[in-house]
Every structure is written in C-alpha cells, then in structure tokens.
Design a protein around this motif. Structure first.
Motif, mmCIF file in Angstrom:
data_model
loop_
_atom_site.group_PDB
_atom_site.id
_atom_site.type_symbol
_atom_site.label_atom_id
_atom_site.label_comp_id
_atom_site.label_asym_id
_atom_site.label_seq_id
_atom_site.Cartn_x
_atom_site.Cartn_y
_atom_site.Cartn_z
ATOM 1 N N LEU A 136 5.930 12.828 -5.226
ATOM 2 C CA LEU A 136 5.422 12.165 -6.430
ATOM 3 C C LEU A 136 5.823 12.922 -7.691
ATOM 4 C CD1 LEU A 136 1.790 11.059 -5.437
ATOM 5 C CD2 LEU A 136 3.938 9.843 -5.153
ATOM 6 N N LYS A 137 6.190 12.139 -8.710
ATOM 7 C CA LYS A 137 6.568 12.749 -10.006
ATOM 8 C C LYS A 137 5.413 12.586 -10.989
ATOM 9 C CE LYS A 137 10.379 10.786 -11.474
ATOM 10 N NZ LYS A 137 11.088 9.740 -10.770
ATOM 11 N N ASP A 169 3.749 9.066 -12.150
ATOM 12 C CA ASP A 169 3.976 7.984 -11.173
ATOM 13 C C ASP A 169 2.759 7.059 -11.043
ATOM 14 O OD1 ASP A 169 6.560 8.363 -10.385
ATOM 15 O OD2 ASP A 169 6.101 9.349 -8.482
ATOM 16 N N VAL A 227 1.117 4.720 -8.223
ATOM 17 C CA VAL A 227 1.175 4.559 -6.763
ATOM 18 C C VAL A 227 0.300 3.392 -6.345
ATOM 19 C CG1 VAL A 227 0.539 5.668 -4.569
ATOM 20 C CG2 VAL A 227 1.561 7.034 -6.395
ATOM 21 N N ILE A 279 -1.228 10.935 -12.069
ATOM 22 C CA ILE A 279 -0.881 9.831 -11.163
ATOM 23 C C ILE A 279 -1.901 8.712 -11.364
ATOM 24 C CG2 ILE A 279 -0.597 9.170 -8.718
ATOM 25 C CD1 ILE A 279 1.388 11.383 -9.534
ATOM 26 N N ASP A 285 5.743 2.720 -8.934
ATOM 27 C CA ASP A 285 6.848 3.640 -8.605
ATOM 28 C C ASP A 285 6.942 3.903 -7.112
ATOM 29 O OD1 ASP A 285 7.654 4.360 -11.372
ATOM 30 O OD2 ASP A 285 5.558 4.987 -11.456
ATOM 31 N N LYS A 286 5.789 3.925 -6.425
ATOM 32 C CA LYS A 286 5.789 4.217 -4.997
ATOM 33 C C LYS A 286 4.632 3.490 -4.330
ATOM 34 C CE LYS A 286 8.299 8.063 -6.051
ATOM 35 N NZ LYS A 286 8.347 9.083 -7.085
#
Ligand code: MRU
Length: 348
Positions: free
Chosen positions: A147-148, A151, A153, A184, A230-231
């Motif tokens: 994870l950046k 991000d 999620v 996040i 993003d994810k």
C-alpha cells in the motif's frame, strides 16, 4: 486492539455476539457444544480464522468432562465432537484445520493419561489462538508494503479483528499501513445479505480511527470507473493448490471488475486457510444458506413475495487468474500460484 473476539474464560468459550453489532457489543459465554454449533451456524461467531479457534476451544469444551477410562473410548468421543462441529458450516477451511489439529494432538499423545490428554488439548487450542495472532501481524507487515500513502482500498465482508483473534487479515494490512504512517481510506461493501461490511467492517474501522466509507455492493464498479479505488483486498475462506480462493459472495465480481479497471486484487489469509488437498476451486463446497436471509432478515416486513425461490450462496470462488497476489504470514505469493503456494506451503 481493545476487544477479544474469542477467548476461554471461566470454563467456557467467550465470544462477541456478532449478530448484535453494531448496536450492542455483547459477550456470550458458551458452555455446551450445541450452543457453540448454533453460534457458528448463525454467525454469532464468524470469519475463517476465528472458526479455527472455535474448533480448538470447541473440541476441548466437548471432551473436558469426558469420563472415558481409556484412550479408545476417549478418542471415540473426540471424533464425535469433531464430526458435530464440522457440520456447522462447510466452506471455511480453518474450521476443519482446527478440528484436524486437535485430533492429531490427541493421536500423538495416545499413551498419556486421559487427564494429561485433556490438558494437552487445552494447550493445543490456546496455541491455535496464539498462532493466529502472530499470523495476522505478519500478514499486516507484508501486506502494508503493497500500500502507498494516500491509497483507497476497497474490501468486502469483514476480514478484520472480528474475524480473527486480533488485527485481521485484509484489514490487518490497513491497520499496519496506518501504523506505518500511511494515509489509507477504506471503502466497505455492505455485503448483502448479512451485511458484514456495513455492520462489522465499518464498526471496527471507525473504532480504530480508519477513514471508512460504506457503499452498497452494486456501487463498486462506478467507484472504480471514477478512479477512486487503488487496490481491493479481501480475506479468504479456503484457498486451494492453484490459487483459486473462496471468500464471501461478491468477491468474484469484485475481482472481475478489478481486471477490467486494471486495479490489483489481493487476498490476505493465513496458511491455516489453505487446503492443499484440493486442486481447483471447483472442488470447494459452497455453503447455501436459508432464503429468509435474503427476503426478511434485516427488514421489518419481508421484501419479496412469500415463498419466492431464493439463491443464497454464502461464498464464491475467485479463479486464480483474477488474483494479483495472496498475502500470507510467510510472505506475498504471486503467480504462478501452483508453484509458489507449494514452495511456501512446504516451509516449516
Ligand atoms: O460468512 P462469514 O461472515 O463467516 O464470511 C466470512 C468471510 O467471507 C471472510 O472474508 C473470511 O472468512 C476471511 S476472515 C479473515
């Protein structure tokens, strides 16, 4: 992280009754197998890793008062307990993994006295709990590297503290990233029909200071199309040799959406969720649940015609080609899954 999803207290199994959340945080003390079986079936206690712990403690609960005079009779009783608990829910591998561990612990100590055996089984159940605590922290450690900062999620169901001993799998990754100082945001799919996302995931993330937004399951595609995800990270109930992974119904559609929108789809799960006896996801038994969960359960009045036919599978299988990586306590597994699962699975 402040709450204990499952524990052994005063000669009973103490669980959070997850059907009452988010309204009430209430603990239940379970003193007999029938109550435990129903608690598992009704999802008062739920989530694959917690079911592994419930299996361990449940076997001990079932045999602790055994009056068997020798190993043969004791083992027969134990097998009966295992068969009974194993009939509560079919899909989560951890339940069966926990039951098998308890059976093996008994078998390996057959020469011991019954009193000693009971003690050994209790210790084994506590070991299952401690191992899961450790595994989730490691999953968090490895997963957070993916994870950046900044991000967004998306997740489905609840693969957090409430589904594990502590920390969670998919949500453990988020907790660890937050701990590492990354910002996040989580988008939680409500997870029809039992609303584990709306009721449980939002509850625990909010409680732990994570920025969370709730959405209906059919809204994920729009969010992805707007570039807001993003994810995607989900947990798993059973992962087989080729990497196919069963998880809460809706996970498969998210994985397909991810492929279309070029978003990484990650699964986070401990090795106790892997079933290396099965070659592909087609062999996984998918639990089908009662129709009233879809038509009535969370409504004042039924929302469908009485007697309507209902399709209500609790899980689906995401084929491995839709999965970018599986985050485990032994490291991140990437394709080719068949080969890499076998390598990590053989360790230890
Ligand atoms: O039906 P449930 O609530 O037991 O389903 C749980 C899930 O699908 C979870 O994602 C899975 O068990 C992983 S929990 C870490």
């Amino acid at each position: 992280m402040g709450i204990k999803t499952i524990d052994w207290k005063e000669n009973s199994i103490k669980i959070i009754d997850q059907t009452l959340l988010p309204g009430k945080l209430e603990y239940l003390s379970i003193r007999d197998l029938k109550t435990l079986w129903s608690a598992i079936r009704q999802l008062k206690v739920r989530g694959a890793p917690v079911l592994g712990a419930a299996a361990g403690l449940g076997v001990y609960l079932g045999i602790k008062d055994s009056g068997a005079a020798d190993f043969r009779y004791f083992f027969q009783e134990l097998e009966q307990v295992i068969r009974y608990l194993g009939s509560a829910r079919p899909t989560a591998r951890n339940l069966f993994w926990g039951l098998e561990r308890m059976k093996n612990a008994a078998r390996e100590n057959k020469s011991r006295t019954i009193k000693a055996l009971k003690k050994i089984l209790f210790t084994e159940a506590l070991k299952i709990i401690e191992e899961d605590r450790f595994a989730c922290r490691k999953i968090g450690f490895y997963g957070a590297k993916l994870l950046k900062n900044g991000d967004n999620v998306l997740t489905v169901c609840n693969a957090g503290i409430l589904a594990t001993i502590d920390y969670g799998t998919a949500l453990g990754v988020v907790y660890r990233a937050k701990h590492d100082g990354k910002k996040i945001k989580v988008f939680a799919c409500e997870t029809r029909p039992l609303l584990q996302g709306a009721r449980l995931t939002t509850w625990e993330l909010k409680r732990n200071g994570v920025d969370v937004t709730l959405l209906c399951d059919n809204m994920a595609a729009v969010l992805m199309n707007q570039g807001k995800i993003d994810k995607v990270i989900t947990g798993a109930d059973r992962i087989v040799c080729n990497g196919d992974a069963a998880n809460k119904i809706g996970s498969y559609s998210l994985a397909i959406l991810c492929k279309h929108h070029k978003i990484p789809f990650y699964i986070a799960a401990p090795f106790s969720t892997f079933d290396l006896n099965l070659k592909t996801g087609k062999e996984i038994i998918i639990e089908e649940r009662r129709s009233s969960e879809v038509t009535d359960l969370f409504f004042k009045k039924p929302v469908a015609p009485k007697g309507i036919k209902v399709f209500n599978p609790a899980f689906d299988v995401t084929p491995h080609e839709f999965i970018n990586a599986i985050i485990t306590e032994r490291g991140v597994i990437r394709p080719p899954f068949q080969k890499n699962i076998a390598i990590l699975g053989a360790k230890i």
